[in-house]
Design an enzyme around this catalytic site. Structure first.
Site, PDB file in Angstrom:
ATOM      1  CG  HIS A  97      -1.721  -1.211   1.427  1.00 43.50           C
ATOM      2  ND1 HIS A  97      -2.839  -1.502   0.699  1.00 43.50           N
ATOM      3  CD2 HIS A  97      -1.565  -2.254   2.294  1.00 43.50           C
ATOM      4  CE1 HIS A  97      -3.355  -2.651   1.103  1.00 43.50           C
ATOM      5  NE2 HIS A  97      -2.602  -3.131   2.061  1.00 43.50           N
TER       6      HIS A  97
HETATM    7  C1  BDR Z   1      -2.681   0.658   5.486  1.00 44.67           C
HETATM    8  O1  BDR Z   1      -2.838   0.120   6.795  1.00 44.67           O
HETATM    9  C2  BDR Z   1      -1.599  -0.221   7.345  1.00 44.67           C
HETATM   10  O2  BDR Z   1      -1.662  -1.463   7.959  1.00 44.67           O
HETATM   11  C3  BDR Z   1      -0.606  -0.165   6.212  1.00 44.67           C
HETATM   12  O3  BDR Z   1       0.658   0.255   6.680  1.00 44.67           O
HETATM   13  C4  BDR Z   1      -1.192   0.841   5.269  1.00 44.67           C
HETATM   14  O4  BDR Z   1      -0.823   2.147   5.621  1.00 44.67           O
HETATM   15  C5  BDR Z   1      -3.354  -0.267   4.504  1.00 44.67           C
HETATM   16  O5  BDR Z   1      -4.705  -0.384   4.806  1.00 44.67           O
END
Ligand code: BDR
Ligand code: CA
Length: 338
Positions: A267
């Site tokens: 992400h």
């Molecule tokens: C987001 O949530 C976190 O767990 C990850 O680092 C990312 O920023 C994805 O949903």
């Protein structure tokens, strides 16, 4: 030998910087607000390996994937791994604005960094609080000159905006990893983790009127690892490639099983890729509403993709991305690190 390698790497990064100056291209002043986190660390390495485009002023940390002491340690580890101890790390908010804290240790592990061994980095935190740092920096920044990459819950920036609303004057734009519209959520059926972890903070940032881009699950779930792409990173044959391969191997497992996907998303690194190569992505300007009512839609982002309501378009919503282009960019930049 180690010293020599470091010297060569620093010289390479400096020559990239020098070339930038010679050809007059503009580097972007950037603050990275983050809760590392496996994908946050990949994002930090990508940003810190890209000095010709990104002048990382500071990393500010927030509680999110794990508690604040661990996210702050992991941010310092990323900085050390990138050989960029020159970048200060400020610790920020230990908990969300209103709601009770939640963490994502089930995905990122107890230390917030799966697949690698963590240690206490040699260089400590910068003195002072991340929220004060944001206020002081943005207050005195040239008008609309600083970009903020938000890779976790938006608590730090929200606190800064509540205390000093005039700091919007220094902000060029804010790019958020968060939200989900077409994809559905990853922490509840409707909400993405960063928004669910502090929806009230996200509402404060949205209401401030700053220029906003959202990089939601809609796009990050299309930019997936594969065996081939992880091999590509491993084949770099340097420490950074080995680290990222180790982290991602572990990190993507849970998502692959849960969603039945052929690979896993990375992400937060997409936010940095968007800043480096926006041509890899597509999206559109939409009206965004963030739900913070108790119940099944707590933390949901509602993006009016078709402009049905005719409301103000307050966010650029990224919807698609070139997955191979992303992994090529990541590999190319990681290759510069030790
Ligand atoms: C987001 O949530 C976190 O767990 C990850 O680092 C990312 O920023 C994805 O949903
Ligand atoms: Ca994150």
């Amino acid at each position: 030998m180690l010293y020599l390698k470091r010297l060569i790497r620093s010289a390479m990064l400096l020559s990239i910087l020098a070339a930038t100056t010679v050809y007059g291209a503009q580097t972007r002043d950037l603050i990275i607000d983050t809760d590392p986190g496996a994908d946050d660390v990949v994002a930090l390495l990508l940003a810190l390996a890209s000095p010709e485009e990104l002048n990382v002023l500071a990393i500010t940390t927030v509680a999110g994937n794990v508690r604040l002491d661990k996210t702050s340690r992991n941010a310092r580890l990323a900085r050390e791994w990138a050989g960029r101890e020159d970048v200060p790390v400020y610790a920020g908010a230990p908990k969300p604005l209103v709601r009770t804290p939640i963490y994502a240790e089930n995905i990122h592990g107890q230390e917030g960094l799966p697949g690698v061994t963590v240690h206490e980095p040699a260089k400590g935190l910068a003195e002072g609080d991340a929220v004060d740092y944001l206020i002081n920096t943005l207050r005195k920044a040239s008008p609309h000159s600083v970009t903020i990459a938000m890779l976790g819950p938006q608590t730090n920036l929200a606190l800064a905006l509540i205390q000093a609303p005039e700091i919007t004057q220094g902000i060029k734009e804010v790019v958020v990893m968060g939200g989900a519209h077409f994809n559905g959520g990853n922490i509840t059926p409707t909400a993405e983790f960063n928004l669910f972890a502090d929806p009230h903070a996200a509402q404060v940032v949205l209401a401030s009127g700053v220029k906003l881009t959202y990089v939601p699950l809609d796009v990050t779930h299309k930019i997936l690892t594969s065996e081939q792409r992880l091999k590509q990173i491993e084949a770099l044959n340097n420490g950074a490639g080995k680290l990222v391969k180790g982290i991602l191997d572990e990190y993507v497992k849970a998502d692959m099983v849960h969603y039945g996907l052929p690979g896993g998303p990375v992400h937060d690194a997409s936010v940095i890729a968007w800043l480096l190569k926006p041509e890899l992505f597509s999206g559109r300007q939409v009206n965004l509403v963030i739900d913070s009512r108790d119940g099944p839609t707590f933390g949901q982002t509602i993006a009016d993709w078709y402009g049905t309501l005719g409301h103000d378009k307050n966010v650029f919503w990224v919807e698609n991305g070139d997955a191979q282009g992303f992994f090529d960019l990541l590999s190319q930049r990681l290759a510069r690190l030790k």
